[in-house]
Design a protein around this motif. Structure first.
Motif, short mmCIF file in Angstrom:
data_model
loop_
_atom_site.label_atom_id
_atom_site.label_comp_id
_atom_site.label_asym_id
_atom_site.label_seq_id
_atom_site.Cartn_x
_atom_site.Cartn_y
_atom_site.Cartn_z
N GLU A 179 15.92 15.78 -0.21
CA GLU A 179 14.69 16.44 0.29
C GLU A 179 13.63 15.40 0.62
O GLU A 179 12.53 15.40 0.06
CB GLU A 179 14.15 17.42 -0.74
N SER A 189 8.96 2.43 1.45
CA SER A 189 9.86 1.30 1.12
C SER A 189 10.05 0.33 2.27
O SER A 189 10.53 -0.78 2.07
CB SER A 189 11.24 1.84 0.71
N PHE A 223 19.19 1.72 -2.59
CA PHE A 223 20.27 0.77 -2.86
C PHE A 223 21.32 0.73 -1.76
O PHE A 223 21.58 1.73 -1.08
CB PHE A 223 20.91 1.10 -4.22
N MET A 225 16.17 4.71 -12.09
CA MET A 225 15.05 3.75 -12.06
C MET A 225 13.72 4.47 -12.20
O MET A 225 13.49 5.49 -11.55
CB MET A 225 15.10 2.99 -10.73
N GLN A 277 7.95 3.60 -10.26
CA GLN A 277 6.56 3.11 -10.32
C GLN A 277 6.37 2.00 -11.34
O GLN A 277 5.61 1.06 -11.11
CB GLN A 277 5.62 4.27 -10.65
N VAL A 321 8.61 -0.20 -12.27
CA VAL A 321 9.18 -1.44 -11.71
C VAL A 321 8.29 -1.96 -10.58
O VAL A 321 8.04 -3.16 -10.47
CB VAL A 321 10.62 -1.20 -11.20
N PHE A 322 7.78 -1.04 -9.78
CA PHE A 322 6.92 -1.42 -8.66
C PHE A 322 5.70 -2.19 -9.17
O PHE A 322 5.37 -3.27 -8.69
CB PHE A 322 6.49 -0.16 -7.91
N ASN A 360 11.52 -3.70 -1.69
CA ASN A 360 10.60 -2.75 -1.07
C ASN A 360 9.62 -3.57 -0.23
O ASN A 360 9.05 -4.54 -0.73
CB ASN A 360 9.87 -1.98 -2.19
N ARG A 413 6.69 -2.96 0.63
CA ARG A 413 5.32 -2.98 0.07
C ARG A 413 5.21 -4.02 -1.04
O ARG A 413 4.15 -4.63 -1.22
CB ARG A 413 4.95 -1.59 -0.47
N PHE A 439 14.12 -10.42 -8.96
CA PHE A 439 13.60 -9.69 -10.13
C PHE A 439 14.22 -8.30 -10.17
O PHE A 439 14.48 -7.70 -9.12
CB PHE A 439 12.06 -9.58 -10.07
N GLY A 440 14.51 -7.82 -11.38
CA GLY A 440 15.11 -6.49 -11.46
C GLY A 440 15.50 -6.10 -12.87
O GLY A 440 14.89 -6.55 -13.85
O1 UT7 Z 1 15.75 -3.94 -7.15
C1 UT7 Z 1 15.30 -3.80 -8.45
C2 UT7 Z 1 13.83 -3.67 -8.47
N1 UT7 Z 1 13.45 -2.41 -7.86
C3 UT7 Z 1 12.27 -2.29 -7.28
O2 UT7 Z 1 11.54 -3.24 -7.19
C4 UT7 Z 1 11.86 -0.91 -6.79
C5 UT7 Z 1 10.44 -0.63 -7.21
N2 UT7 Z 1 9.98 0.72 -6.92
C6 UT7 Z 1 9.77 1.16 -5.64
O3 UT7 Z 1 10.07 0.46 -4.70
C7 UT7 Z 1 9.09 2.50 -5.47
O4 UT7 Z 1 8.68 2.98 -6.72
C8 UT7 Z 1 9.97 3.58 -4.77
C9 UT7 Z 1 10.15 3.19 -3.29
C10 UT7 Z 1 11.31 3.69 -5.47
C11 UT7 Z 1 9.28 4.94 -4.79
O5 UT7 Z 1 8.01 4.84 -4.15
P1 UT7 Z 1 6.70 5.33 -4.90
O6 UT7 Z 1 5.60 5.15 -3.97
O7 UT7 Z 1 6.61 4.62 -6.22
O8 UT7 Z 1 6.98 6.88 -5.11
P2 UT7 Z 1 6.73 7.77 -6.41
O9 UT7 Z 1 7.93 7.73 -7.27
O10 UT7 Z 1 5.43 7.38 -7.02
O11 UT7 Z 1 6.57 9.20 -5.79
C12 UT7 Z 1 5.45 9.50 -4.96
C13 UT7 Z 1 5.59 10.92 -4.44
C14 UT7 Z 1 5.86 11.94 -5.55
O12 UT7 Z 1 5.24 13.16 -5.13
P3 UT7 Z 1 3.81 13.60 -5.71
O13 UT7 Z 1 4.01 13.70 -7.20
O14 UT7 Z 1 2.85 12.52 -5.31
O15 UT7 Z 1 3.56 14.91 -5.04
C15 UT7 Z 1 7.35 12.13 -5.54
O16 UT7 Z 1 7.75 13.39 -5.99
O17 UT7 Z 1 6.73 10.99 -3.58
C16 UT7 Z 1 7.68 11.96 -4.09
N3 UT7 Z 1 9.00 11.40 -3.88
C17 UT7 Z 1 9.68 11.52 -2.75
N4 UT7 Z 1 9.40 12.18 -1.60
C18 UT7 Z 1 10.32 12.09 -0.61
C19 UT7 Z 1 9.75 10.63 -4.74
N5 UT7 Z 1 10.90 10.30 -4.18
C20 UT7 Z 1 10.89 10.83 -2.94
C21 UT7 Z 1 11.81 10.80 -1.87
N6 UT7 Z 1 11.47 11.43 -0.73
N7 UT7 Z 1 12.97 10.13 -1.95
#
Ligand code: UT7
Length: 338
Positions: free
Chosen positions: A36, A46, A166, A220, A223, A225-226, A260, A262, A318-319
């Motif tokens: 979704e 991302s 991934f 994961m 947030q 990890v971010f 990512n 960002r 990093f991970g």
């Molecule tokens: O490789 C190992 C190291 N890994 C990393 O460095 C990854 C680090 N993390 C990230 O890159 C980011 O956290 C993600 C790209 C995974 C996610 O981005 P985010 O901006 O942190 O999203 P979030 O989890 O804070 O979710 C924000 C909103 C939420 O909705 P509300 O509560 O603001 O209404 C989520 O429910 O986005 C929603 N959401 C999504 N919407 C559409 C979460 N996942 C999704 C999705 N599609 N896949």
């Protein structure tokens, strides 16, 4: 009594890089329905537009072999000259023997030292540090370091937090002795207080239970990890630069782990990198290939910007762990990336 030998105490450098990208290109549109999500959301959050997934005929070993073969060809070093092979991976589907021992047999030097390291997305940079120190001390002349992942085997396609991030692929470097310093000191470490932020569960033991909830997939806390990556990793990268006697103004390229877009942009900003520094942004078309991301991004950057051969770069991984490692490096010379 002290031993009677003279340590080599020499320099090391990366002689060549090779990469393997699986043939199946998966755009965001192929992922979004099950989680979704939308193409726009994934791009905005991302920077990923598409990624590669390996097919049934593309394994951790076949991808690693292809990347290593390319690195070897480009370096002009024969596999029989390679003393050690280090494989960084979290997705080789056997606990033992190691992926490295399967790989050396295929590459044609089944007597080389060979082992795997489990340092997730930092694994390649951990391996570069170890290879460099093995060469500097005289324990090896040439070392292959390969980062390889088939994360599609261990990612739940219904998990909104991981399914779009991934991906699969392999990247390898051959490291050897050098007159000048080509690999700086490794700045590395962990934050095990955040160990739960990226997990692969259930365990193999849990799987023995017939009522097990199923296959080990990666989950994961995105947030957590971010934030850790954005705020904690830029100072580590700067420390690696300083340890190599460099400043951001002296840097030609920045090749961070491709997690990512960002995170990449926030790190570059926080490090105050000059506009002249080329930044690897391979995550856009490769996704997050964990241990493979830095060498694949290095290969892409050198293909796009051949003028960067022989120039100075900073790499950082990093991970999961959470773990990290960073080094300043001299990119492989021009003759190598044909
Ligand atoms: O490789 C190992 C190291 N890994 C990393 O460095 C990854 C680090 N993390 C990230 O890159 C980011 O956290 C993600 C790209 C995974 C996610 O981005 P985010 O901006 O942190 O999203 P979030 O989890 O804070 O979710 C924000 C909103 C939420 O909705 P509300 O509560 O603001 O209404 C989520 O429910 O986005 C929603 N959401 C999504 N919407 C559409 C979460 N996942 C999704 C999705 N599609 N896949």
């Amino acid at each position: 009594m002290a031993l009677n030998f003279t340590p080599k105490n020499r320099n090391s450098r990366i002689l060549a890089v090779g990469a393997y990208r699986p043939s199946r290109i998966i755009p965001n549109s192929h992922i979004v329905d099950r989680i979704e999500s939308s193409d726009e959301w994934i791009r905005e959050r991302s920077g990923i537009e598409s990624r590669r997934f390996a097919g049934p005929d593309e394994s951790v070993i076949s991808m690693a072999e292809a990347a290593c073969s390319q690195a070897l060809t480009r370096s002009g070093i024969l596999m029989t000259q390679v003393d050690a092979v280090i494989v960084a991976t979290i997705t080789y589907p056997f606990q033992t023997p190691s992926a490295a021992t399967e790989l050396i047999a295929l590459l044609g030097n089944p007597k080389a030292a060979a082992f795997d390291i489990s340092a997730a997305c930092a694994g390649f940079c951990y391996g570069v540090g170890m290879a460099s120190d093995l060469i500097r001390s005289g324990s090896a002349n040439y070392v292959l370091v390969v980062g390889v992942e088939k994360l599609s085997d261990f990612t739940d396609p219904d998990d909104r937090g991981t399914a779009f991030i991934f991906a699969d692929g392999a990247g390898a470097v051959i490291i050897g002795p050098s007159e000048a310093a080509g690999i700086g000191p490794t700045i590395w470490g962990s934050d095990a207080t955040n160990r739960d932020a990226i997990l692969m569960t259930p365990s193999w033991i849990d799987l023995k239970n017939p009522e097990s909830l199923g296959w080990p997939d990666i989950s994961m806390q995105g947030q957590t990890v971010f934030r850790w990556a954005v705020y904690q990793m830029a100072p580590i990268a700067l420390e690696a630069l300083t340890a190599a006697g460099l400043t951001p103004a002296m840097l030609d390229a920045f090749i961070p782990h491709q997690a990512n877009m960002r995170i990449i942009d926030a790190m570059a900003k926080s490090m105050k990198l000059p506009e002249t520094v080329a930044i690897a942004r391979d995550v856009r078309v490769s996704g997050n290939t964990s241990a493979a991301s830095v060498p694949i991004a290095m290969d892409s950057l050198l293909t796009d910007r051949p003028d960067l051969h022989g120039k100075t770069a900073l790499i950082i991984g990093f991970g999961a762990g959470l773990v990290y490692a960073a080094q300043a490096i001299e990119l492989p010379a021009a003759s190598s990336n044909k």
